[in-house]
Design an enzyme around this catalytic site. Structure first.
Site, PDB file in Angstrom:
ATOM      1  N   ASN A   1       0.866  -1.184   0.000  1.00 25.28           N
ATOM      2  CA  ASN A   1       0.000   0.000   0.000  1.00 25.28           C
ATOM      3  C   ASN A   1       0.904   1.237   0.000  1.00 25.28           C
ATOM      4  O   ASN A   1       1.565   1.543   0.993  1.00 25.28           O
ATOM      5  CB  ASN A   1      -0.892  -0.046   1.255  1.00 25.28           C
ATOM      6  CG  ASN A   1      -1.805   1.153   1.377  1.00 25.28           C
ATOM      7  OD1 ASN A   1      -1.439   2.258   1.001  1.00 25.28           O
ATOM      8  ND2 ASN A   1      -2.990   0.938   1.929  1.00 25.28           N
TER       9      ASN A   1
ATOM     10  N   LYS B   1       0.433   3.800   2.852  1.00 23.96           N
ATOM     11  CA  LYS B   1       0.974   3.369   4.148  1.00 23.96           C
ATOM     12  C   LYS B   1       2.492   3.464   4.147  1.00 23.96           C
ATOM     13  O   LYS B   1       3.096   3.931   5.113  1.00 23.96           O
ATOM     14  CB  LYS B   1       0.623   1.892   4.394  1.00 23.96           C
ATOM     15  CG  LYS B   1      -0.705   1.624   5.013  1.00 23.96           C
ATOM     16  CD  LYS B   1      -0.712   0.157   5.411  1.00 23.96           C
ATOM     17  CE  LYS B   1      -2.057  -0.323   5.819  1.00 23.96           C
ATOM     18  NZ  LYS B   1      -2.049  -1.743   6.165  1.00 23.96           N
TER      19      LYS B   1
ATOM     20  N   ASP C   1      -1.082  -3.703  10.255  1.00 22.20           N
ATOM     21  CA  ASP C   1      -2.468  -4.033   9.917  1.00 22.20           C
ATOM     22  C   ASP C   1      -3.334  -3.029  10.664  1.00 22.20           C
ATOM     23  O   ASP C   1      -3.133  -2.778  11.856  1.00 22.20           O
ATOM     24  CB  ASP C   1      -2.839  -5.468  10.277  1.00 22.20           C
ATOM     25  CG  ASP C   1      -4.070  -5.902   9.482  1.00 22.20           C
ATOM     26  OD1 ASP C   1      -3.998  -5.919   8.245  1.00 22.20           O
ATOM     27  OD2 ASP C   1      -5.118  -6.183  10.101  1.00 22.20           O
TER      28      ASP C   1
ATOM     29  N   PHE D   1      -5.792   8.641   2.523  1.00 24.54           N
ATOM     30  CA  PHE D   1      -6.369   7.518   1.776  1.00 24.54           C
ATOM     31  C   PHE D   1      -7.477   6.895   2.625  1.00 24.54           C
ATOM     32  O   PHE D   1      -7.761   7.350   3.745  1.00 24.54           O
ATOM     33  CB  PHE D   1      -5.287   6.491   1.433  1.00 24.54           C
ATOM     34  CG  PHE D   1      -4.748   5.721   2.623  1.00 24.54           C
ATOM     35  CD1 PHE D   1      -3.807   6.294   3.461  1.00 24.54           C
ATOM     36  CD2 PHE D   1      -5.187   4.433   2.910  1.00 24.54           C
ATOM     37  CE1 PHE D   1      -3.311   5.597   4.554  1.00 24.54           C
ATOM     38  CE2 PHE D   1      -4.703   3.724   4.003  1.00 24.54           C
ATOM     39  CZ  PHE D   1      -3.759   4.314   4.825  1.00 24.54           C
TER      40      PHE D   1
ATOM     41  N   HIS E   1      -3.058   6.873  14.290  1.00 22.37           N
ATOM     42  CA  HIS E   1      -2.895   5.539  14.872  1.00 22.37           C
ATOM     43  C   HIS E   1      -1.535   4.951  14.471  1.00 22.37           C
ATOM     44  O   HIS E   1      -0.839   4.363  15.275  1.00 22.37           O
ATOM     45  CB  HIS E   1      -4.044   4.640  14.406  1.00 22.37           C
ATOM     46  CG  HIS E   1      -4.332   4.722  12.928  1.00 22.37           C
ATOM     47  ND1 HIS E   1      -4.452   5.912  12.255  1.00 22.37           N
ATOM     48  CD2 HIS E   1      -4.493   3.762  11.982  1.00 22.37           C
ATOM     49  CE1 HIS E   1      -4.686   5.693  10.979  1.00 22.37           C
ATOM     50  NE2 HIS E   1      -4.720   4.384  10.784  1.00 22.37           N
TER      51      HIS E   1
END
Ligand code: IMP
Length: 201
Positions: free
Chosen positions: A11, A14, A71, A154, A182
């Site tokens: 990704n 990320k 994750d 995103f 986060h």
């Protein structure tokens, strides 16, 4: 010579965020995308931690390098914590952010502002091919807006109004996001571990 740290994610959003948050650490940071022969990891775990560890373990074994995997997802209280671990494919596959956001707005139709509380959760797993494993978690609290706002980020960022700000994550932009998200909170904890590893290698 700097030790290599592989980010076990394809990704690009990320990976860019993780790179920015870890900037300045004494590692040569690369993405698993730079290893074209490494197969995708099937994310079939029941929790963020299961999936993060699975991604980090399988990638570390395949590339033979220290590997970091993330994750993460969105938990909405009015939906009993959904989409949770299914955040990426909430509206089915092939998944797109716009289909996922549209489904979220539909599911929350008629739910009042004060009942739209939610959080982003991220679990990071750091796995050394020699067997050492560390997991950390970061949470960012907020609520789900009624319309998409903002162009940055995103996923669910345009719907996620961050606690303490009158803006969505997509309006805040990368500098603020990479301080309060986060992902940033999880990585803040890992920085000490990574610094110790760098010193002892
Ligand atoms: P994963 O690749 O299985 O961890 O899927 C993560 C999914 O959760 C993404 O596809 C997004 O839908 C959502 N998600 C995770 N982190 C973020 C974020 O920082 N902003 C917005 N959505 C996110």
């Amino acid at each position: 010579m700097l030790r290599t740290l592989v980010i076990g994610s394809r990704n690009t959003h990320k990976v860019a965020e993780i790179r920015q948050i870890l900037a300045g650490l004494p590692f040569h940071v690369v993405s698993v995308s730079e290893y074209p022969d490494v197969p995708d990891v099937v994310e079939d775990g029941a929790t963020f931690r299961d999936n993060a560890l699975k991604k980090a373990r399988e990638t570390a074994a395949a590339v033979g390098q220290l590997t970091l995997a993330d994750d993460s997802g969105l938990e909405v209280d009015a939906l009993d914590g959904r989409p949770g671990v299914y955040s990426a494919r909430y509206a089915g596959e092939p998944s797109t952010d716009s289909k996922n956001n549209a489904k979220l707005l539909t599911e929350l139709t008629g739910v009042a502002a004060e009942q739209r509380t939610a959080r982003f959760r991220c679990v990071m797993a750091l796995v050394d091919p020699d067997g050492d494993e560390t997991t950390v978690e970061g949470i960012c609290h907020g609520c789900i807006g009624h319309e998409l706002k903002g162009e940055h980020g995103f996923g669910y960022d345009p719907l996620f109004v961050v606690d303490g700000y009158d803006s969505t994550m997509a309006q805040l932009g990368p500098t603020v996001k990479n301080r309060i998200s986060h992902r940033a909170r999880a990585l803040q904890e890992l920085k000490n571990v990574l610094n110790k590893m760098a010193q002892s290698s």
